[in-house]
Motif scaffolding. Sequence first.
Motif, PDB file in Angstrom:
ATOM      1  N   PHE A 120      -0.099  16.379  17.343  1.00 30.33           N
ATOM      2  CA  PHE A 120      -1.321  15.569  17.370  1.00 30.33           C
ATOM      3  C   PHE A 120      -1.551  15.015  15.969  1.00 30.33           C
ATOM      4  CE2 PHE A 120      -5.846  15.753  16.120  1.00 30.33           C
ATOM      5  CZ  PHE A 120      -6.292  14.638  16.825  1.00 30.33           C
ATOM      6  N   THR A 121      -1.631  13.679  15.858  1.00 32.69           N
ATOM      7  CA  THR A 121      -1.785  13.015  14.563  1.00 32.69           C
ATOM      8  C   THR A 121      -2.776  11.856  14.680  1.00 32.69           C
ATOM      9  OG1 THR A 121      -0.018  11.436  15.007  1.00 32.69           O
ATOM     10  CG2 THR A 121       0.622  13.530  13.971  1.00 32.69           C
ATOM     11  N   ALA A 122      -3.055  11.249  13.541  1.00 34.30           N
ATOM     12  CA  ALA A 122      -3.905  10.059  13.525  1.00 34.30           C
ATOM     13  C   ALA A 122      -3.286   8.943  14.349  1.00 34.30           C
ATOM     14  CB  ALA A 122      -4.136   9.599  12.081  1.00 34.30           C
ATOM     15  N   ASP A 123      -1.965   8.850  14.350  1.00 36.11           N
ATOM     16  CA  ASP A 123      -1.289   7.827  15.159  1.00 36.11           C
ATOM     17  C   ASP A 123      -1.572   8.032  16.648  1.00 36.11           C
ATOM     18  OD1 ASP A 123      -0.146   6.324  13.117  1.00 36.11           O
ATOM     19  OD2 ASP A 123       1.616   7.632  12.986  1.00 36.11           O
ATOM     20  N   ALA A 124      -1.650   9.291  17.092  1.00 37.44           N
ATOM     21  CA  ALA A 124      -1.946   9.572  18.495  1.00 37.44           C
ATOM     22  C   ALA A 124      -3.361   9.133  18.855  1.00 37.44           C
ATOM     23  CB  ALA A 124      -1.762  11.063  18.784  1.00 37.44           C
ATOM     24  N   VAL A 125      -4.292   9.313  17.908  1.00 37.30           N
ATOM     25  CA  VAL A 125      -5.672   8.853  18.131  1.00 37.30           C
ATOM     26  C   VAL A 125      -5.692   7.332  18.259  1.00 37.30           C
ATOM     27  CG1 VAL A 125      -7.988   8.719  17.146  1.00 37.30           C
ATOM     28  CG2 VAL A 125      -6.655  10.834  16.918  1.00 37.30           C
ATOM     29  N   LYS A 126      -5.029   6.661  17.334  1.00 42.41           N
ATOM     30  CA  LYS A 126      -4.987   5.196  17.366  1.00 42.41           C
ATOM     31  C   LYS A 126      -4.352   4.710  18.663  1.00 42.41           C
ATOM     32  CE  LYS A 126      -3.671   1.356  14.277  1.00 42.41           C
ATOM     33  NZ  LYS A 126      -2.761   0.542  15.095  1.00 42.41           N
ATOM     34  N   PHE A 127      -3.255   5.339  19.069  1.00 41.16           N
ATOM     35  CA  PHE A 127      -2.583   4.991  20.325  1.00 41.16           C
ATOM     36  C   PHE A 127      -3.530   5.149  21.514  1.00 41.16           C
ATOM     37  CE2 PHE A 127      -0.695   7.205  23.993  1.00 41.16           C
ATOM     38  CZ  PHE A 127       0.076   6.185  24.531  1.00 41.16           C
ATOM     39  N   SER A 128      -4.241   6.262  21.564  1.00 40.29           N
ATOM     40  CA  SER A 128      -5.133   6.543  22.697  1.00 40.29           C
ATOM     41  C   SER A 128      -6.204   5.474  22.845  1.00 40.29           C
ATOM     42  CB  SER A 128      -5.786   7.918  22.528  1.00 40.29           C
ATOM     43  OG  SER A 128      -4.833   8.945  22.608  1.00 40.29           O
ATOM     44  N   PHE A 129      -6.820   5.078  21.726  1.00 35.46           N
ATOM     45  CA  PHE A 129      -7.897   4.082  21.789  1.00 35.46           C
ATOM     46  C   PHE A 129      -7.355   2.679  22.064  1.00 35.46           C
ATOM     47  CE2 PHE A 129     -10.386   7.491  20.204  1.00 35.46           C
ATOM     48  CZ  PHE A 129     -11.708   7.175  20.470  1.00 35.46           C
ATOM     49  N   GLU A 130      -6.195   2.373  21.530  1.00 36.62           N
ATOM     50  CA  GLU A 130      -5.638   1.040  21.753  1.00 36.62           C
ATOM     51  C   GLU A 130      -5.271   0.806  23.210  1.00 36.62           C
ATOM     52  OE1 GLU A 130      -2.447   0.835  18.917  1.00 36.62           O
ATOM     53  OE2 GLU A 130      -3.730  -0.078  17.378  1.00 36.62           O
ATOM     54  N   ARG A 131      -5.146   1.857  23.990  1.00 38.92           N
ATOM     55  CA  ARG A 131      -4.810   1.704  25.398  1.00 38.92           C
ATOM     56  C   ARG A 131      -5.962   1.118  26.209  1.00 38.92           C
ATOM     57  NH1 ARG A 131      -3.778   6.207  28.387  1.00 38.92           N
ATOM     58  NH2 ARG A 131      -2.416   4.973  29.733  1.00 38.92           N
ATOM     59  N   TRP A 132      -7.230   1.277  25.732  1.00 34.65           N
ATOM     60  CA  TRP A 132      -8.344   0.894  26.601  1.00 34.65           C
ATOM     61  C   TRP A 132      -9.493   0.126  25.928  1.00 34.65           C
ATOM     62  CZ3 TRP A 132     -12.976   2.727  24.935  1.00 34.65           C
ATOM     63  CH2 TRP A 132     -12.950   3.852  24.105  1.00 34.65           C
ATOM     64  N   TYR A 133      -9.619   0.166  24.601  1.00 31.87           N
ATOM     65  CA  TYR A 133     -10.892  -0.312  24.036  1.00 31.87           C
ATOM     66  C   TYR A 133     -11.065  -1.829  24.114  1.00 31.87           C
ATOM     67  CZ  TYR A 133      -9.430  -2.041  19.354  1.00 31.87           C
ATOM     68  OH  TYR A 133      -8.907  -2.759  18.304  1.00 31.87           O
ATOM     69  N   THR A 134      -9.978  -2.589  24.275  1.00 30.39           N
ATOM     70  CA  THR A 134     -10.138  -4.047  24.410  1.00 30.39           C
ATOM     71  C   THR A 134     -10.284  -4.490  25.867  1.00 30.39           C
ATOM     72  OG1 THR A 134      -7.733  -4.324  24.422  1.00 30.39           O
ATOM     73  CG2 THR A 134      -8.850  -4.510  22.301  1.00 30.39           C
ATOM     74  N   ASP A 135     -10.212  -3.551  26.788  1.00 26.99           N
ATOM     75  CA  ASP A 135     -10.340  -3.869  28.211  1.00 26.99           C
ATOM     76  C   ASP A 135     -11.798  -4.227  28.517  1.00 26.99           C
ATOM     77  OD1 ASP A 135     -10.504  -3.933  30.984  1.00 26.99           O
ATOM     78  OD2 ASP A 135      -9.211  -2.199  31.272  1.00 26.99           O
ATOM     79  N   PRO A 136     -12.076  -5.415  29.091  1.00 26.48           N
ATOM     80  CA  PRO A 136     -13.461  -5.805  29.416  1.00 26.48           C
ATOM     81  C   PRO A 136     -14.171  -4.804  30.318  1.00 26.48           C
ATOM     82  CG  PRO A 136     -11.974  -7.682  29.611  1.00 26.48           C
ATOM     83  CD  PRO A 136     -11.099  -6.487  29.406  1.00 26.48           C
ATOM     84  N   ALA A 137     -13.390  -4.023  31.075  1.00 22.49           N
ATOM     85  CA  ALA A 137     -14.005  -3.036  31.967  1.00 22.49           C
ATOM     86  C   ALA A 137     -14.770  -1.971  31.186  1.00 22.49           C
ATOM     87  CB  ALA A 137     -12.937  -2.370  32.832  1.00 22.49           C
ATOM     88  N   ASN A 138     -14.489  -1.843  29.894  1.00 24.63           N
ATOM     89  CA  ASN A 138     -15.160  -0.838  29.073  1.00 24.63           C
ATOM     90  C   ASN A 138     -16.237  -1.432  28.164  1.00 24.63           C
ATOM     91  OD1 ASN A 138     -13.535   1.427  29.950  1.00 24.63           O
ATOM     92  ND2 ASN A 138     -11.852   0.502  28.811  1.00 24.63           N
TER      93      ASN A 138
END
Length: 543
Positions: A120-138
Amino acid sequence: MRKRSGLTKFRWQAAASAALVVTLLAGCGQSKEERAAEGGASDKRIVIAVASDPALDRLDAGSYQGSIEAHPMVYDSLVEYGEKGAIVPSLAESWDISEDGKVYTFHLRKGVVFSDGTPFTADAVKFSFERWYTDPANASLNVAKSLQKIETVDETTVRFTFAGAFYPLLTELTFARPVRIISPSAVEPAGDPEGRFVKPIGTGAWMVDSYKQDQEAVLVRNPSYWGQAPKLAKIVLKVIPDAQSRVLALQSGAVDISGGSSGKIPFDNLEQLRGDKQLTVQQGTGTGSHFLIFNYDLPQLQDASVRKAINLALDKKNIVDKLLSGAGREAQGLFPLTVPYVTESNNAWYGYDAEEAKNLLQQAGYADSDGDGIVEKDGRALELNLVLQQTEFPEWKPIAEYVQSQLQQAGIRVQLQVLESNAYYDALWTTRKYDLIFYRTYSDAYNPHAFLLSLFHRTGDAPAVAWSDPRLEELIEEAVASTDLERRQELYDAWFARAREEAIYAPIYYPDDIFVVNKRVQNFKLGYTTYEPIAWNELDVAN
């Protein structure tokens, strides 16, 4: 109203459901004797009854699919929701917030690995958020809508930059989904934010072991978990859609726990279950509330005296005592005291005073001129329709009938309109075809800010849903943007004071969180949210 009817109904339904229970439990479950025979601390397990398929094959941290309660079991968040909204460390040991409230820097826990062994690293955090935060559904999440940039400062430090200050950002990071952290190896191609979800891999205390659609799902202890190790080896989620079948399964010992939002127990059965020597009824004050919304477009309800009279005419204590079987409490205000920024002083509301209700109606120009018991004004009787649904909240019907009776005594005629679920929500959110409508607040981390913004604040060009008041909108806007805790409390105090002055809703009751638990289960403790309803890691079973 309960008297013998609850038990009679139970016996009738129990006979009709017995064959279904035998089929459900014989084919895919174990009796309490069989589970006891397995023995051994390494196979300590409990069985939880749930009403619907947990869909653990689709338990993607960045989605809204799968059991909402399973998400926090498998996936950790950067921070968690504690008692009365306290934000406590989780994957982030600490964090810094810039003076302008726009930049959050999280210092991550070292040495943590995902359940598949990957770090678990900072890269994993960035990856997790990049999967959904630009989705208009959110877009309803400010943590998504306002997030401008994610930077990995180093392997254990990640920085979020937002467009503006919004104090509930940390609270939103405690939600069950989609903010929790998933391993980059959980998708194909691995590490690709656009990759296809393959399997649930988190840093949480539990891992998905097996899943049979519409039958059961098994979660097992994660041996790599960084925190307090669970005492149990397995938690089995047994799908039992019928509420009376869940009651029978509890009584037979085929399941150990049922309750909460995922496996509701009918109020009619609580009295009997409290008398079962093998079971305990565990309950505590939740964070939600059930109340009446007034349609502010209706001329009769634009008069504050009428709204106050409706509040004063409702004997809420009697409603709770007679209709909720000890499963709720009289509402003192819109939210219970378990909600952040709600205090004894700002939560004071109208008590029961039938005579004062009549006086207020008289002062507003209403009188019963023809002796039929209903007051009129300008030749028009004070008659209102009350909309409700029973699919999710079957207790609303008898409560609405009681409200109808009490308002009748005050001189207000109420017609009940029971709608199926889709039509009900259409009336609430779209058509606004109601005079009064039964509704409930949100819960946990969504209160008070998200609920007030959703119901009492305009959305774009659309006016507020529950009550339109420019001053209330200004107060909540300033509160969520404030970085000063004391100022924020002052603003919430002012919001609740104005709401009371204008009597813009009618609180009825606070439902308790209810679970029925087999006595073989030890260390049962309620959680702080509906999506983490039980302190799973503390549960144990008697040898």
